[in-house]
Design an enzyme around this catalytic site. Sequence first.
Site, PDB file in Angstrom:
ATOM      1  N   ARG A   1      -4.093 -10.031   4.700  1.00 42.03           N
ATOM      2  CA  ARG A   1      -4.414 -10.067   3.096  1.00 42.03           C
ATOM      3  C   ARG A   1      -3.130  -9.466   2.331  1.00 42.03           C
ATOM      4  NH1 ARG A   1      -6.266  -6.412  -0.680  1.00 42.03           N
ATOM      5  NH2 ARG A   1      -7.526  -7.372  -2.384  1.00 42.03           N
TER       6      ARG A   1
ATOM      7  N   LYS B   1       0.695  -1.112   0.076  1.00 44.59           N
ATOM      8  CA  LYS B   1      -0.011   0.161   0.022  1.00 44.59           C
ATOM      9  C   LYS B   1       0.851   1.396  -0.121  1.00 44.59           C
ATOM     10  CE  LYS B   1      -4.374  -1.619   0.904  1.00 44.59           C
ATOM     11  NZ  LYS B   1      -5.470  -2.106   1.841  1.00 44.59           N
TER      12      LYS B   1
HETATM   13  C1  7PJ Z   1      -8.422  -4.158   0.990  1.00 44.65           C
HETATM   14  C2  7PJ Z   1      -9.335  -5.100   0.369  1.00 44.65           C
HETATM   15  C3  7PJ Z   1      -8.230  -4.303   2.217  1.00 44.65           C
HETATM   16  C4  7PJ Z   1      -9.974  -5.725   2.275  1.00 44.65           C
HETATM   17  C5  7PJ Z   1      -8.344  -4.015  -1.091  1.00 44.65           C
HETATM   18  C6  7PJ Z   1      -5.330  -3.047  -2.506  1.00 44.65           C
HETATM   19  C7  7PJ Z   1      -6.381  -2.473  -2.946  1.00 44.65           C
HETATM   20  N1  7PJ Z   1     -10.398  -5.934   1.078  1.00 44.65           N
HETATM   21  N2  7PJ Z   1      -9.352  -4.689  -1.022  1.00 44.65           N
HETATM   22  N3  7PJ Z   1      -9.031  -4.905   3.137  1.00 44.65           N
HETATM   23  N4  7PJ Z   1      -7.726  -3.634  -0.299  1.00 44.65           N
HETATM   24  N5  7PJ Z   1     -10.793  -6.608   3.325  1.00 44.65           N
HETATM   25  O1  7PJ Z   1      -5.345  -4.286  -2.130  1.00 44.65           O
HETATM   26  O2  7PJ Z   1      -4.284  -2.216  -2.666  1.00 44.65           O
HETATM   27  O3  7PJ Z   1      -7.078  -3.559   2.709  1.00 44.65           O
HETATM   28  S1  7PJ Z   1      -8.111  -3.350  -2.857  1.00 44.65           S
END
Ligand code: 7PJ
Length: 285
Positions: free
Chosen positions: A260, A226
């Site tokens: 994640r 990020k």
């Molecule tokens: C997240 C997501 C997160 C959850 C994305 C990226 C953007 N779902 N989907 N948490 N981020 N639960 O991966 O940079 O932080 S998309």
Amino acid sequence: MSASATVWQTARFRIDLSRPRVMGIVNATPDSFSDGGRYRDADAARAHCDALVEQGVDILDIGGESTRPGSVAPDVDEELARVLPVVRHAVTLGVPVSVDTSSPEVMRAVLAAGADIVNDVRSLLRPGALEAVAAHPTAGVCVMHMRGEPATMQSLTDYDDVVAEVAGFLRERAAALEAAGIARERIAADPGVGFAKTAAHNLELLARQRELLDLQMPLLVGWSRKGTLGQLTGRPAGERLAASVAAALMAVERGARIVRVHDVGATVDALKVWSAVACCRRPAA
Ligand code: 7PJ
């Protein structure tokens, strides 16, 4: 009950959270470098699922909508065409399958195809989304804090106390889900790193992350690659592996039960070291 719940009920799996789990990101968005069109993109996403399973992933998270700051959502037919062929393959691999979507139509279709978890950055706030998940008897769901929409969220970053606001939002969403018939053990909560937050907010959320354990829900956190990590290191997204693993490890140390990530193999290794040390601790007083 301990500070962090120990299972996450999902459609086919009761995920044991006594050890931290790695959710691996699978992009089903078009590859801008591919000229082979949809079949080639789907093939690449399916192969990526296989590779992440090989690396020890605990949960696959498949997304067909880019929610990076400033992005615009695809329509439902387009999102379904991206995601469904990948989900149909992923559900054969023996690990829980999550789908990163805010669309009730997509939720219904992927749950019917055997997906286990709905991961909605909009916390089931789109009309019909709550009902789509509540209609399934056991599917898991992740609610995440965000303000506004990805296209506009980075102008919505005024907080008195970001941790209290995030906690309050997640508590309200969990109550709304429960009122709709979604059992508490089906719900995970995510502070939404990078969603309507400055770098300082994201770092405060990590420093004070233990306060979110009062929610009594499994915490899912996504720091991988990020922007805040780019600001700290001066590196582009493709060179944030070490920073991402460091942040994932700090999140787990502060009570996150699911991280994640893009870089599954490296994170699995880091968590093996963490788990080996964690098991030798004296029980908390
Ligand atoms: C997240 C997501 C997160 C959850 C994305 C990226 C953007 N779902 N989907 N948490 N981020 N639960 O991966 O940079 O932080 S998309």
